[in-house]
Design an enzyme around this catalytic site. Structure first.
Site, mmCIF file in Angstrom:
data_model
loop_
_atom_site.group_PDB
_atom_site.id
_atom_site.type_symbol
_atom_site.label_atom_id
_atom_site.label_comp_id
_atom_site.label_asym_id
_atom_site.label_seq_id
_atom_site.Cartn_x
_atom_site.Cartn_y
_atom_site.Cartn_z
ATOM 1 N N HIS A 1 6.004 142.161 23.224
ATOM 2 C CA HIS A 1 6.094 143.341 22.361
ATOM 3 C C HIS A 1 5.177 144.432 22.902
ATOM 4 C CE1 HIS A 1 7.906 141.545 18.418
ATOM 5 N NE2 HIS A 1 8.616 141.271 19.490
ATOM 6 N N TYR B 1 3.439 146.303 9.858
ATOM 7 C CA TYR B 1 2.364 146.129 8.869
ATOM 8 C C TYR B 1 2.519 147.271 7.878
ATOM 9 C CZ TYR B 1 -0.104 143.009 12.171
ATOM 10 O OH TYR B 1 -0.464 141.970 13.012
ATOM 11 N N PRO C 1 -6.224 137.348 8.661
ATOM 12 C CA PRO C 1 -5.129 137.344 9.636
ATOM 13 C C PRO C 1 -4.593 138.735 10.004
ATOM 14 C CG PRO C 1 -4.366 136.555 7.497
ATOM 15 C CD PRO C 1 -5.843 136.698 7.393
ATOM 16 N N LYS D 1 -6.138 137.795 15.090
ATOM 17 C CA LYS D 1 -7.184 137.467 16.074
ATOM 18 C C LYS D 1 -7.643 136.015 16.095
ATOM 19 C CE LYS D 1 -7.553 141.507 17.778
ATOM 20 N NZ LYS D 1 -6.538 141.607 18.828
ATOM 21 N N TYR E 1 -5.951 145.810 19.232
ATOM 22 C CA TYR E 1 -4.875 144.903 18.829
ATOM 23 C C TYR E 1 -4.389 144.081 20.030
ATOM 24 C CZ TYR E 1 -0.976 143.018 16.206
ATOM 25 O OH TYR E 1 -0.120 142.157 15.582
HETATM 26 P P1 RFL Z 1 -7.764 124.657 13.835
HETATM 27 O O1 RFL Z 1 -6.447 125.076 14.306
HETATM 28 O O2 RFL Z 1 -8.008 124.655 12.367
HETATM 29 O O3 RFL Z 1 -8.047 123.223 14.414
HETATM 30 C C1 RFL Z 1 -9.127 122.434 13.992
HETATM 31 C C2 RFL Z 1 -8.688 120.989 14.071
HETATM 32 O O4 RFL Z 1 -9.771 120.154 13.702
HETATM 33 C C3 RFL Z 1 -9.275 119.126 12.869
HETATM 34 N N1 RFL Z 1 -10.395 118.630 12.063
HETATM 35 C C4 RFL Z 1 -11.092 117.528 12.376
HETATM 36 N N2 RFL Z 1 -10.963 116.643 13.360
HETATM 37 C C5 RFL Z 1 -11.839 115.613 13.397
HETATM 38 N N3 RFL Z 1 -12.811 115.439 12.485
HETATM 39 C C6 RFL Z 1 -12.973 116.299 11.463
HETATM 40 N N4 RFL Z 1 -13.947 116.110 10.585
HETATM 41 C C7 RFL Z 1 -12.088 117.408 11.385
HETATM 42 N N5 RFL Z 1 -11.965 118.447 10.537
HETATM 43 C C8 RFL Z 1 -10.939 119.168 10.961
HETATM 44 C C9 RFL Z 1 -8.177 119.779 12.076
HETATM 45 O O5 RFL Z 1 -7.235 118.834 11.578
HETATM 46 C C10 RFL Z 1 -7.548 120.690 13.110
HETATM 47 O O6 RFL Z 1 -6.501 120.085 13.812
HETATM 48 O O7 RFL Z 1 -8.930 125.525 14.488
HETATM 49 P P2 RFL Z 1 -9.034 126.149 15.994
HETATM 50 O O8 RFL Z 1 -8.612 125.146 17.018
HETATM 51 O O9 RFL Z 1 -10.366 126.768 16.048
HETATM 52 O O10 RFL Z 1 -7.908 127.261 16.046
HETATM 53 C C11 RFL Z 1 -8.020 128.404 15.250
HETATM 54 C C12 RFL Z 1 -6.658 128.860 14.762
HETATM 55 O O11 RFL Z 1 -5.887 127.749 14.341
HETATM 56 C C13 RFL Z 1 -6.837 129.824 13.615
HETATM 57 O O12 RFL Z 1 -7.793 130.818 13.934
HETATM 58 C C14 RFL Z 1 -5.571 130.547 13.221
HETATM 59 O O13 RFL Z 1 -4.475 129.721 12.996
HETATM 60 C C15 RFL Z 1 -5.933 131.274 11.945
HETATM 61 N N6 RFL Z 1 -4.767 131.575 11.186
HETATM 62 C C16 RFL Z 1 -4.025 132.618 11.584
HETATM 63 N N7 RFL Z 1 -4.435 133.349 12.664
HETATM 64 C C17 RFL Z 1 -3.705 134.370 13.086
HETATM 65 O O14 RFL Z 1 -4.090 134.998 14.093
HETATM 66 N N8 RFL Z 1 -2.530 134.725 12.413
HETATM 67 C C18 RFL Z 1 -2.097 133.998 11.327
HETATM 68 O O15 RFL Z 1 -1.063 134.296 10.755
HETATM 69 C C19 RFL Z 1 -2.839 132.921 10.860
HETATM 70 N N9 RFL Z 1 -2.438 132.198 9.778
HETATM 71 C C20 RFL Z 1 -4.388 130.792 10.050
HETATM 72 C C21 RFL Z 1 -3.199 131.125 9.371
HETATM 73 C C22 RFL Z 1 -5.156 129.694 9.616
HETATM 74 C C23 RFL Z 1 -4.786 128.937 8.490
HETATM 75 N N10 RFL Z 1 -5.664 127.859 8.091
HETATM 76 C C24 RFL Z 1 -5.455 126.940 7.058
HETATM 77 C C25 RFL Z 1 -6.914 127.625 8.781
HETATM 78 C C26 RFL Z 1 -2.800 130.369 8.266
HETATM 79 C C27 RFL Z 1 -3.581 129.274 7.814
HETATM 80 C C28 RFL Z 1 -3.069 128.516 6.619
HETATM 81 C C1 PHB Z 2 2.493 135.770 12.202
HETATM 82 O O1 PHB Z 2 3.518 135.977 12.876
HETATM 83 O O2 PHB Z 2 2.331 134.715 11.581
HETATM 84 C C2 PHB Z 2 1.458 136.819 12.128
HETATM 85 C C3 PHB Z 2 1.587 137.957 12.888
HETATM 86 C C4 PHB Z 2 0.617 138.950 12.815
HETATM 87 C C5 PHB Z 2 -0.472 138.780 11.997
HETATM 88 C C6 PHB Z 2 -0.613 137.619 11.244
HETATM 89 C C7 PHB Z 2 0.365 136.640 11.304
HETATM 90 O O3 PHB Z 2 -1.410 139.747 11.929
#
Ligand code: RFL
Ligand code: PHB
Length: 395
Positions: free
Chosen positions: A77, A205, A297, A301, A390
Site C-alpha cells: 500500500h 481511518y 493499535p 505499531k 506511519y
Molecule cells: P504476543 O504476540 O502477545 O506474544 C507473546 C506470547 O507469549 C505467550 N505467553 C507466555 N509464554 C510462556 N509463559 C508465559 N507465562 C506466557 N505468557 C504469555 C503468549 O501466549 C504469546 O504467544 O507478543 P509479541 O510477540 O511481543 O508481539 C506483539 C504483537 O503481537 C502485538 O504488539 C500486536 O498484535 C498488538 N496488537 C495489534 N497491533 C497492531 O499493530 N494492530 C492491531 O490491530 C493489533 N490488534 C493487538 C491487537 C494485540 C492484542 N492483544 C490481546 C495483545 C489485538 C489484540 C487482541
Molecule cells: C488491522 O488490519 O488489523 C489493523 C490495521 C491498521 C491498524 C490496526 C489494525 O492501525
C-alpha cells in the site's frame, strides 16, 4: 540429555512474533535457543491481530529470508486515507517519502515464523505453563516450567522475555529499578473479520462526530473493520447489525454506499492503552515486544516494535557471542526504547487525532482536533511527517 535438564544459549519465553523471530534470527548467527510458549501452537496461529507491516520491517523480513510469502500474498500500500468531514484525505507515502507499507496479517506472519522454526529445528515447547526464572543476576540463569504434567528446567546464558502483555518475565525486573509510563484511553475498539471484499483498496481511518472507525483488510475476500466503542462494552454489546450500522455512519457516504457486509467470522473488543516499562533489561534478562511496551493499535505499531526490538537484541547477542563483549547488550534497552518512544508518541498522536473522548474532550479539544486534520490536508510538510511515522522510522 534428558528433556527435563535442557541446556541452551538463549531461553526465549513466549512464542509470539517477538519470541519466534528472535529464535530464528539467533539461529542465523549460529546461536541456539529454545522457545517456551504457554498456549498451544494452534491457538497462537489462530489469533487475529495486527495487519500492517512497515516498510523497514518488510525489508528486514526479506533480508533474513522470511519475505517470500509476504511478497506473494501481501499487498503493498502506497498510502492510507483519513476520513473526516465527509471526504477522504490521502497520505501518499510513495509520493511524499518514497516508502510503502505491506498489508499482511500477523496470523500469516506467525505461520511463516513457526514454519521457519520447524525448518531450522528450533524447539518450540508449546503448552508450557508456570514459567519461573532463577539466577538472572548470575551467569547461568535457569527457566523452570511445567509441560504436559512434568517439570522442566532449562539452563542458559541469557533469557529473552517475549511473553507479551500478560507475561511473567517483566516482574523479574526489581520494582525499585523499574519505571512505568501509562496512558489509558477511555474507549475500546470493536473489531470484526468479514468474508467480504474490502470497501476500499487502501486503509481508511475515520474521524466522525460519533466516534472512530477503521477499514482494513486481509485479502480480496476478507476485510477487517473496527469501530470505537465505550470503555465497558463487551462483544455481546455489538451484534453484527449494530456494528455495520455504526461503521456505515462513520464513513463518508460515497464510501459507505459501497460497503458489502456479511455475518462476521471473528469479533473482538480490545482496550486501548499506551504503556512503557523502563529499563528493558536486568541482569541476564532482556525484554522485547509487548512484554515491555504496549501501544494503542491506531498507528499499527505493536507488531513492528516487537520486530525491531528483537532485531536489536539479536544483533547484541550476536556481538556478545562473536567477540565476548557485552557492550551492545548493555545498550540494548536504551537503543530499543529510543525507537519505542517514537512509536508511542505517534500512536498516541493518531489516537488523539481520530477518536471521540467522551467526558474528556470539550469543544476546545474538538476544534483543535479538526484544525489538526485541516492542517494535514493543507500542508505537505505535515503529511510528510505523518507518512514518515506511519511507514516507519528507520531501524
Ligand atoms: P504476543 O504476540 O502477545 O506474544 C507473546 C506470547 O507469549 C505467550 N505467553 C507466555 N509464554 C510462556 N509463559 C508465559 N507465562 C506466557 N505468557 C504469555 C503468549 O501466549 C504469546 O504467544 O507478543 P509479541 O510477540 O511481543 O508481539 C506483539 C504483537 O503481537 C502485538 O504488539 C500486536 O498484535 C498488538 N496488537 C495489534 N497491533 C497492531 O499493530 N494492530 C492491531 O490491530 C493489533 N490488534 C493487538 C491487537 C494485540 C492484542 N492483544 C490481546 C495483545 C489485538 C489484540 C487482541
Ligand atoms: C488491522 O488490519 O488489523 C489493523 C490495521 C491498521 C491498524 C490496526 C489494525 O492501525
Amino acid at each position: 540429555m534428558a528433556m527435563n535438564e535442557l541446556r541452551t544459549q538463549v531461553a526465549v519465553v513466549g512464542g509470539g512474533p517477538a519470541g519466534s523471530l528472535l529464535a530464528y534470527l539467533l539461529r542465523l548467527e549460529g546461536i541456539d535457543s529454545v522457545v517456551i510458549e504457554r498456549r498451544s501452537r494452534d491457538y497462537v496461529l489462530g489469533r487475529v491481530r495486527a495487519g500492517v507491516i512497515e516498510h523497514g520491517t518488510a525489508q528486514l523480513l526479506r533480508d533474513v529470508g522470511l519475505g517470500e510469502r509476504m511478497d506473494a500474498e501481501g499487498f503493498v500500500h502506497d498510502g492510507v486515507n483519513l476520513a473526516f468531514g465527509g471526504s477522504l484525505l490521502r497520505i501518499d507515502f510513495r509520493g511524499l517519502i518514497d516508502r510503502y507499507v505491506v498489508i499482511y496479517g500477523q496470523t500469516q506472519l506467525q505461520r511463516d515464523l513457526y514454519d521457519a522454526l520447524d525448518r531450522a529445528e528450533i524447539p518450540l515447547l508449546d503448552e508450557s505453563d508456570d514459567v519461573t526464572l532463577d539466577g538472572i543476576e548470575g551467569t547461568e540463569p535457569t527457566v523452570t516450567f511445567r509441560r504436559h504434567g512434568e517439570t522442566h528446567t532449562i539452563r542458559c546464558d541469557y533469557v529473552a522475555g517475549c511473553d507479551g502483555v500478560h507475561g511473567v518475565t517483566p516482574q523479574y525486573i526489581p520494582g525499585s529499578l523499574r519505571r512505568t509510563y501509562e496512558r489509558i484511553y477511555p474507549f475500546v475498539w470493536v473489531g470484526v473479520l468479514s468474508p467480504t471484499p474490502p470497501v476500499n483498496d487502501e486503509l481508511i481511518y475515520a474521524n466522525h462526530e460519533t466516534g472512530f472507525a477503521l477499514c482494513s483488510m486481509r485479502n480480496e475476500h476478507l476485510s477487517r473493520y473496527y469501530v470505537q466503542g465505550s470503555a465497558d462494552d463487551s462483544v455481546d454489546d455489538w451484534p453484527d447489525d449494530r456494528f455495520w450500522e455504526t461503521l456505515s455512519l462513520r464513513l463518508p457516504p460515497d464510501v459507505a454506499e459501497t460497503l458489502v457486509t456479511a455475518p462476521s467470522i471473528d469479533k473482538i473488543v480490545t482496550p486501548l492503552r499506551s504503556f512503557v516499562a523502563e529499563p528493558m533489561s536486568f541482569g541476564r534478562l532482556y525484554l522485547a515486544g509487548d512484554a515491555a511496551h504496549i501501544v494503542p493499535p491506531t498507528g499499527a505499531k505493536g507488531l513492528n516494535l516487537a520486530i525491531s526490538d528483537v532485531y536489536y537484541l539479536s544483533r547484541a547477542l550476536a556481538e556478545r557471542y562473536r567477540t565476548g563483549s557485552e557492550e551492545a547488550l548493555q545498550s540494548y534497552s536504551d537503543r530499543a526504547l529510543s525507537r519505542v518512544w517514537k512509536a508511542v508518541r505517534f500512536s498516541w498522536w493518531m489516537t488523539q487525532l481520530m477518536h471521540r473522548f467522551p467526558g474528556v474532550h470539550d469543544d476546545f479539544d474538538r476544534k483543535i482536533q479538526r484544525t489538526e486534520l485541516e492542517y494535514l490536508a493543507g500542508s505537505e510538510h505535515a503529511r510528510r511527517a505523518m507518512a514518515e511515522n506511519y511507514a516507519g522510522m528507520p531501524l
